[in-house]
Motif scaffolding. Structure first.
Motif, mmCIF file in Angstrom:
data_model
loop_
_atom_site.group_PDB
_atom_site.id
_atom_site.type_symbol
_atom_site.label_atom_id
_atom_site.label_comp_id
_atom_site.label_asym_id
_atom_site.label_seq_id
_atom_site.Cartn_x
_atom_site.Cartn_y
_atom_site.Cartn_z
ATOM 1 N N GLY A 40 0.777 -1.245 0.000
ATOM 2 C CA GLY A 40 0.000 0.000 0.000
ATOM 3 C C GLY A 40 0.805 1.290 0.000
ATOM 4 O O GLY A 40 0.374 2.261 0.604
ATOM 5 N N LYS A 62 -7.135 2.034 -4.695
ATOM 6 C CA LYS A 62 -7.495 3.185 -5.523
ATOM 7 C C LYS A 62 -8.933 3.619 -5.261
ATOM 8 O O LYS A 62 -9.325 4.725 -5.616
ATOM 9 N N LYS A 92 -11.869 5.029 -3.105
ATOM 10 C CA LYS A 92 -11.946 5.910 -1.937
ATOM 11 C C LYS A 92 -12.605 5.199 -0.752
ATOM 12 O O LYS A 92 -12.179 5.359 0.394
ATOM 13 N N ARG A 107 -10.048 3.032 0.892
ATOM 14 C CA ARG A 107 -9.070 3.825 1.648
ATOM 15 C C ARG A 107 -9.690 4.354 2.947
ATOM 16 O O ARG A 107 -9.073 4.328 4.000
ATOM 17 N N THR A 155 6.597 14.123 -2.477
ATOM 18 C CA THR A 155 6.836 13.643 -3.843
ATOM 19 C C THR A 155 6.884 14.802 -4.821
ATOM 20 O O THR A 155 6.129 15.760 -4.714
ATOM 21 N N SER A 202 4.704 15.560 -16.230
ATOM 22 C CA SER A 202 4.261 14.332 -15.566
ATOM 23 C C SER A 202 2.746 14.223 -15.688
ATOM 24 O O SER A 202 2.031 15.233 -15.686
ATOM 25 N N VAL A 219 -0.277 11.900 -14.034
ATOM 26 C CA VAL A 219 -0.586 10.858 -13.061
ATOM 27 C C VAL A 219 -2.087 10.737 -12.914
ATOM 28 O O VAL A 219 -2.793 11.741 -12.842
ATOM 29 N N SER A 220 -2.551 9.518 -12.916
ATOM 30 C CA SER A 220 -3.994 9.327 -12.841
ATOM 31 C C SER A 220 -4.311 8.089 -12.009
ATOM 32 O O SER A 220 -3.652 7.054 -12.145
ATOM 33 N N ASN A 221 -5.314 8.202 -11.152
ATOM 34 C CA ASN A 221 -5.854 7.076 -10.393
ATOM 35 C C ASN A 221 -4.758 6.241 -9.734
ATOM 36 O O ASN A 221 -4.717 5.039 -9.879
ATOM 37 N N SER A 222 -3.873 6.899 -9.011
ATOM 38 C CA SER A 222 -2.742 6.178 -8.426
ATOM 39 C C SER A 222 -2.509 6.616 -6.988
ATOM 40 O O SER A 222 -2.771 7.751 -6.616
ATOM 41 N N LEU A 223 -1.985 5.656 -6.223
ATOM 42 C CA LEU A 223 -1.634 5.903 -4.831
ATOM 43 C C LEU A 223 -0.118 6.043 -4.784
ATOM 44 O O LEU A 223 0.591 5.169 -5.289
ATOM 45 N N ILE A 224 0.379 7.121 -4.183
ATOM 46 C CA ILE A 224 1.796 7.421 -4.304
ATOM 47 C C ILE A 224 2.395 7.798 -2.954
ATOM 48 O O ILE A 224 1.842 8.633 -2.234
ATOM 49 N N GLY A 225 3.509 7.172 -2.627
ATOM 50 C CA GLY A 225 4.192 7.452 -1.368
ATOM 51 C C GLY A 225 5.020 8.717 -1.456
ATOM 52 O O GLY A 225 5.182 9.297 -2.535
ATOM 53 N N ASN A 226 5.570 9.140 -0.321
ATOM 54 C CA ASN A 226 6.437 10.317 -0.308
ATOM 55 C C ASN A 226 7.785 10.009 -0.956
ATOM 56 O O ASN A 226 8.149 8.862 -1.127
#
Lengths: 404, 370
Positions: B34, B255, B257, B260, B280, B286, B288-295
């Protein structure tokens, strides 16, 4: 008996930072959020740790709650050792009376006991309103090499800006022969960064002397440093090369945040060898929705982005709803930008809601009256109503009603 | 309020063989999940958020990344004078932990020396946010000896020794089937239980003395008639991680809601070890779409339907879609990746194309260079 520390750092964090207006209404300037996840004080604190300094006194006075809570035990910076680490030093009652910190030098004077128990050779004086990465140990090494009593870090500034700073005029060997405070016609471009290394025995003597000097404002710049120079102490300038920015004004705070987005600015926050530590919120990773547009920006954990974000810095838990636009702006933790809202050239403080179709700030190219253009600032925990318009350069401290 | 007479035991090592690629270099609990978590963060946070402040973590082999992750338990508020985190590797020999019964027997001193009346036992093969306080209250209300947490759903096909439960009207277990041939929905045990500590010790002693070694068959199935065994239905998001595609799908479901909000419930947050990454950075161009992203990521290319962990770099002109990319992996310029699970610290050089299938994501091992 405390183990000796060769160096003790004293961080002046008591200033109000009145130039930051609503941003420092409830917190001291060093606690102002910066760069998507930090607070300004993370920079000097991390610099201390990375420079091998183990004892750091933080002098607080103005609105200390947020700062005290943030620093806590000092654990995020590894400053929670048994006998050293970070100590919050606030003004206190004494037998002979009660005083606030009357000036920067008096703040150190009132904490001579704290410094003495480590029996240090050197004391580093830092301030809590600069963004930079600096190895203080190199400066201390230069101080030793010069056999100096005081070493002042300087940075080369453009001649045109030199009259905004305290200028150090030096001999070829780096020794200082003259201070000029905000000179109209500067002789050099060596601006003081407000970072001093003192040999403790010397500073101790001058602090005690200054305390009883009639008419003294008990300030380093105005009183202690000039007196030392006058007495012929060995004072040297230490030239710092790298990124350094005083973030004492709205414009400079905004610029310093934007500098993080510029790949040509030499302030690398992902450098493993010189990390900037901070307290981290417990939040899930950020989520970028389908249809969102995110470019040239820095975004922290916990954000949920549905709209368009360009040239902006977003702190944790910021929500940008679909159809909202955020450009050239800084959005602090927990704020929400509702559908259709436009935020341009603005700083939005914590937990504020910008209502639907509201318009905050403007791009300089979009307005006629350039003289009245500036960064719009919205305070914390506010509601900007749907459709409301906040002009550039405005500073909002109260809720604004919607117009729809 | 801290301290509620319940302690926790987490098996960080079981079910590793089901995702053998991901556990080649780490134990089950240390499998990243995750965008910033490890699987053990979920049971551990659940326990802490339910007021449990003594947790023993069973670990058998390959536990370096786990102990590095847990440290002294500070991130979970378990670095404490009283109680806190106890890491329990085998005393001498991994064979002491050959099965669950033997493991409990091997940690008998830990159980004996504890004063809590109840124990919550959880594995690391399910990702969920459960409030054990509620399980505990139900357990007390039922006057139960054992409460088994279950889920009503179709059995995950690869679940090991799935344990299917039937109940009477009051929720008491009246039948236990281990590894039955069932199609369609059923109530299956999520490898999470609440039991009295002394009863657990007694049942383990009984098994050891009879040399019966299956926790599920000899204790749950063998004893449900003699004891008051009740069920607690968990209705939230709770995927079992029993295969690479389960792992991939569970990551991808973040992804949503709703998922989450359920899993990262604000009042019961999921704690994890923090690393001081900067936020980030999204570069020019760039997308970006429909994505979970870490720092700490650096994104210059296109990212679509992905889970990116902290510190991932996506180069210019690169397109990644439907991928899970773990910590500090660097994807070069002009690459194309779809349906790939990329482990930690991988380098994918410029101009590479990698593609898996929705039902069979490709896996790239830790520290590989492509």
């Amino acid at each position: 008996m405390y183990p000796k520390q060769e160096v003790v750092a004293m961080l002046l964090a008591g200033g109000q930072g009145s130039c930051l207006g609503v941003l420092t209404q409830k917190l001291a300037k060093p606690a102002v959020p910066f760069g998507g996840k930090y607070r300004i004080i993370d920079f000097p604190l991390s610099n201390c740790v990375n420079s091998g300094i183990e004892a750091v006194g933080v002098l607080t006075q103005y609105q200390p709650l947020v700062l005290n809570e943030y620093i806590g035990s000092g654990q995020p910076w590894d400053l929670d050792s048994m006998n050293s680490g970070v100590r919050i030093l606030s003004p206190y009652q004494q037998i002979k009376g009660t005083d606030w910190y009357k000036g920067t030098a008096n703040a150190i004077y009132q904490n001579i006991n704290y410094i003495d128990r480590y029996n240090p050779d050197y004391v580093v004086i830092l301030s809590g309103d600069h963004i930079y990465k600096m190895d203080y140990s190199k400066m201390i090494a230069a101080h030793k090499e010069n056999n100096a009593d005081c070493t002042i870090a300087v940075i080369d500034v453009p001649l045109a800006e030199a009259s905004r700073f305290g200028i150090m005029n030096t001999n070829p060997d780096g020794s200082i022969y003259e201070f000029e405070e905000k000179p109209k016609h500067p002789k050099s471009t060596n601006a003081s960064m407000g970072i001093y290394v003192f040999s403790w025995d010397k500073l101790r003597k001058y602090l005690i002397e200054d305390e009883t000097t009639e008419g003294s404002e008990h300030d380093f710049r105005k009183d202690v440093l000039p007196k030392m120079l006058e007495d012929g102490c060995r004072m040297f300038a230490y030239e710092f090369q790298g990124y350094w920015k005083d973030v004492g004004t709205i414009d400079s705070l905004w610029e310093a945040n934007m500098d993080l987005l510029d790949p040509n600015v030499p302030l690398d926050l992902s450098d493993e060898s010189w990390k900037i530590y901070s307290r981290n919120p417990v939040v899930p990773p950020q989520y970028i929705q389908e249809g969102a547009q995110v470019q040239n920006s820095m975004i922290a954990d916990g954000c949920d982005i549905g709209g368009s974000v360009d040239f902006s810095v977003l702190f944790s838990n910021v929500v940008v709803k679909p159809g909202a636009v955020v450009q050239d702006s800084i959005i602090m933790p927990g704020s929400v930008i509702e559908e259709g809202a436009v935020v341009q050239y603005a700083i939005v403080s914590e937990n504020t809601v910008i209502g639907k179709n509201a318009h905050v700030g403007a791009r300089p190219e979009d307005i006629v009256d350039k003289d009245h253009w500036g960064i719009a600032v919205i305070g914390d925990n506010l509601k900007i109503g749907a459709g409301a318009k906040i002009a550039p350069k405005e500073m909002i401290a109260k809720d604004v009603e919607g117009v729809e | 309020m801290r301290g509620n007479n319940v302690m926790g035991i987490i098996f960080s090592n079981l079910h590793e063989n089901l995702i053998s690629q991901l556990t080649e270099l780490r134990t089950m609990g240390a499998v990243p999940f995750g965008g910033r978590y490890r699987l053990i963060d979920f049971p551990l946070s659940n326990m802490v958020n339910s007021g449990i402040n003594k947790v023993g973590v069973i670990t058998k082999t390959n536990y370096q990344s786990l102990t590095d992750h847990l440290g002294a338990g500070k991130a979970w508020d378990l670095s404490r004078q009283r109680n806190g985190l106890f890491i329990l590797p085998p005393f001498m020999d991994p064979s002491d932990y050959a099965n669950r019964v033997k493991t409990f027997n091997a940690i008998m001193p830990f159980l004996k020396n504890s004063s809590e009346e109840y124990v919550v036992i959880s594995d690391c093969d399910v990702v969920c946010n459960i409030d054990f306080q509620q399980v505990f209250e139900k357990h007390l209300a039922n006057n139960a000896d054992i409460t088994l947490v279950y889920k009503r759903d179709v059995l995950p096909p690869k679940l090991q020794e799935p344990t299917v439960l039937s109940f009477d009207a009051k929720g008491r277990v009246v039948d236990v089937l281990v590894d039955p041939a069932i199609t369609g929905s059923c109530s299956y045990y999520m490898n999470i239980m609440l039991i009295k500590r002394e009863l657990l010790m007694k049942l383990i002693n009984q098994c050891i003395s009879k040399n019966t070694m299956s926790f599920k068959r000899d204790i749950i199935q063998g004893e449900y008639k003699n004891l008051a065994v009740y069920g607690y239905e968990f209705k939230g998001f709770a995927p079992m991680i029993t295969s690479m595609s389960d792992y991939f799908n569970a990551n991808m479901s973040l992804k949503s809601k709703d998922v989450r909000d359920d899993l990262f419930n604000g009042s019961r947050p999921v704690y994890t070890k923090v690393r001081d990454d900067r936020p980030t950075k999204y570069g020019l161009g760039s997308k970006v779409s429909n994505s979970l992203i870490g720092n700490g990521c650096n994104i210059e290319g296109e990212v679509d339907n992905c889970v990116l962990f902290k510190g991932v770099h996506i180069g210019k002109g690169t397109k990644v879609s439907n991928c899970v990319i773990m910590q500090d992996t660097r994807v070069g310029n002009n690459c194309s990746l779809s349906y790939v699970v990329v482990d930690k610290d991988v380098v994918i050089r410029d101009d590479k194309t990698l593609a898996g299938q929705p039902s069979y994501p490709v896996y790239i091992g830790k520290l590989s260079v492509v």
